[in-house]
Scaffold this motif. Structure first.
Motif, PDB file in Angstrom:
ATOM      1  N   HIS A 214      -2.815  10.271  -3.578  1.00 48.90           N
ATOM      2  CA  HIS A 214      -3.196   8.948  -4.087  1.00 48.90           C
ATOM      3  C   HIS A 214      -2.974   7.899  -3.008  1.00 48.90           C
ATOM      4  CE1 HIS A 214      -1.594  10.843  -7.920  1.00 48.90           C
ATOM      5  NE2 HIS A 214      -2.836  10.549  -8.247  1.00 48.90           N
ATOM      6  N   GLU A 215      -3.833   6.906  -2.986  1.00 47.51           N
ATOM      7  CA  GLU A 215      -3.581   5.668  -2.254  1.00 47.51           C
ATOM      8  C   GLU A 215      -3.576   4.562  -3.292  1.00 47.51           C
ATOM      9  OE1 GLU A 215      -6.147   4.932   1.089  1.00 47.51           O
ATOM     10  OE2 GLU A 215      -5.579   6.818   2.049  1.00 47.51           O
ATOM     11  N   ILE A 216      -2.476   3.821  -3.337  1.00 43.81           N
ATOM     12  CA  ILE A 216      -2.291   2.784  -4.346  1.00 43.81           C
ATOM     13  C   ILE A 216      -2.134   1.454  -3.623  1.00 43.81           C
ATOM     14  CG2 ILE A 216      -0.878   2.017  -6.281  1.00 43.81           C
ATOM     15  CD1 ILE A 216       0.081   5.044  -6.402  1.00 43.81           C
ATOM     16  N   ASN A 217      -3.028   0.519  -3.905  1.00 42.58           N
ATOM     17  CA  ASN A 217      -3.012  -0.810  -3.305  1.00 42.58           C
ATOM     18  C   ASN A 217      -2.574  -1.793  -4.381  1.00 42.58           C
ATOM     19  OD1 ASN A 217      -3.424  -3.162  -1.913  1.00 42.58           O
ATOM     20  ND2 ASN A 217      -5.451  -2.606  -1.172  1.00 42.58           N
TER      21      ASN A 217
ATOM     22  N   VAL B 260       0.866  -1.173   0.000  1.00 44.37           N
ATOM     23  CA  VAL B 260       0.000   0.000   0.000  1.00 44.37           C
ATOM     24  C   VAL B 260       0.901   1.221   0.000  1.00 44.37           C
ATOM     25  CG1 VAL B 260      -1.769   1.294   1.227  1.00 44.37           C
ATOM     26  CG2 VAL B 260      -1.834  -1.206   1.220  1.00 44.37           C
ATOM     27  N   ARG B 261       0.709   2.073  -0.980  1.00 37.15           N
ATOM     28  CA  ARG B 261       1.536   3.268  -1.133  1.00 37.15           C
ATOM     29  C   ARG B 261       0.626   4.487  -1.068  1.00 37.15           C
ATOM     30  NH1 ARG B 261       6.458   4.882  -4.175  1.00 37.15           N
ATOM     31  NH2 ARG B 261       6.050   6.914  -5.113  1.00 37.15           N
ATOM     32  N   LYS B 262       0.986   5.432  -0.208  1.00 42.17           N
ATOM     33  CA  LYS B 262       0.285   6.708  -0.136  1.00 42.17           C
ATOM     34  C   LYS B 262       1.232   7.751  -0.705  1.00 42.17           C
ATOM     35  CE  LYS B 262      -2.349   5.350   3.893  1.00 42.17           C
ATOM     36  NZ  LYS B 262      -2.672   5.635   5.307  1.00 42.17           N
ATOM     37  N   GLU B 263       0.707   8.605  -1.560  1.00 44.67           N
ATOM     38  CA  GLU B 263       1.560   9.546  -2.294  1.00 44.67           C
ATOM     39  C   GLU B 263       0.934  10.938  -2.277  1.00 44.67           C
ATOM     40  OE1 GLU B 263       3.586   8.284  -6.123  1.00 44.67           O
ATOM     41  OE2 GLU B 263       1.911   9.480  -6.859  1.00 44.67           O
ATOM     42  N   TRP B 264       1.737  11.921  -1.892  1.00 47.88           N
ATOM     43  CA  TRP B 264       1.338  13.326  -1.912  1.00 47.88           C
ATOM     44  C   TRP B 264       2.215  14.035  -2.931  1.00 47.88           C
ATOM     45  CZ3 TRP B 264       1.726  10.311   2.308  1.00 47.88           C
ATOM     46  CH2 TRP B 264       0.678  10.289   3.227  1.00 47.88           C
ATOM     47  N   ILE B 265       1.608  14.731  -3.869  1.00 52.35           N
ATOM     48  CA  ILE B 265       2.341  15.504  -4.866  1.00 52.35           C
ATOM     49  C   ILE B 265       2.018  16.972  -4.620  1.00 52.35           C
ATOM     50  CG2 ILE B 265       2.759  15.901  -7.318  1.00 52.35           C
ATOM     51  CD1 ILE B 265       1.605  13.032  -7.776  1.00 52.35           C
ATOM     52  N   PHE B 266       2.997  17.724  -4.101  1.00 53.42           N
ATOM     53  CA  PHE B 266       2.826  19.141  -3.790  1.00 53.42           C
ATOM     54  C   PHE B 266       3.340  19.966  -4.961  1.00 53.42           C
ATOM     55  CE2 PHE B 266       2.905  17.122   0.308  1.00 53.42           C
ATOM     56  CZ  PHE B 266       2.106  17.904   1.124  1.00 53.42           C
ATOM     57  N   ASN B 267       2.538  20.953  -5.426  1.00 51.76           N
ATOM     58  CA  ASN B 267       3.023  21.827  -6.480  1.00 51.76           C
ATOM     59  C   ASN B 267       3.231  23.244  -5.967  1.00 51.76           C
ATOM     60  OD1 ASN B 267       0.597  23.322  -6.683  1.00 51.76           O
ATOM     61  ND2 ASN B 267      -0.243  21.941  -8.214  1.00 51.76           N
ATOM     62  N   ASP B 268       3.699  24.119  -6.845  1.00 53.54           N
ATOM     63  CA  ASP B 268       4.114  25.455  -6.425  1.00 53.54           C
ATOM     64  C   ASP B 268       2.988  26.476  -6.346  1.00 53.54           C
ATOM     65  OD1 ASP B 268       3.741  25.562  -9.150  1.00 53.54           O
ATOM     66  OD2 ASP B 268       5.511  26.775  -9.537  1.00 53.54           O
ATOM     67  N   VAL B 269       1.757  26.088  -6.614  1.00 55.42           N
ATOM     68  CA  VAL B 269       0.639  27.023  -6.498  1.00 55.42           C
ATOM     69  C   VAL B 269      -0.273  26.634  -5.331  1.00 55.42           C
ATOM     70  CG1 VAL B 269       0.663  27.841  -8.878  1.00 55.42           C
ATOM     71  CG2 VAL B 269      -0.662  25.811  -8.290  1.00 55.42           C
TER      72      VAL B 269
END
Length: 124
Positions: free
Chosen positions: A64-67, A49-58
């Protein structure tokens, strides 16, 4: 007279276009942060199980949660920073509370640590 007016209009357009520059955001939170864990359902079968945060500049991002290979949850969030504490506000998820985190550096790398001391994610 028309030439002078046209020249002044062109100069005004060029000057106004140069004044509207977008300020660049180089906050250290910008990038991809992950939390990965392995769940054992049987001794030979493992699910990641992978949890992913993608932060951008605005001041926006995507969570995402990927199982395994399937995306089980995807939502947008907005983030803000005040006095070194980052607030992540999830949109469209009423059951997911906001995260309040700080950035920490240690031997494992750059970490997002919740204000209660728990680890949230590691920067990729």
């Amino acid at each position: 007279m028309k030439k002078l007016f046209s020249l002044m209009a062109i100069i005004a357009i060029v000057l106004s276009a140069n004044c509207s520059r977008i300020e660049q955001n180089d906050d250290p939170i910008i990038g991809i942060w992950v939390e990965a864990s392995t769940l054992s359902e049987e001794s030979t079968f493992k699910t990641t199980v992978r949890k992913e945060w993608i932060f951008n500049d605005v001041y926006l991002g995507r969570y995402h949660e990927i199982n395994g290979n399937d995306i089980t949850l995807k939502t947008d969030f907005k983030w803000s920073q005040e006095n070194g504490i980052y607030t992540v506000e999830y949109r469209g998820l009423e059951d997911k509370p906001n995260d309040m985190v700080t950035i920490q550096n240690n031997e494992q790398g750059v970490l997002l640590q919740k204000t209660d001391g728990d680890l949230l994610a590691i920067k990729e």
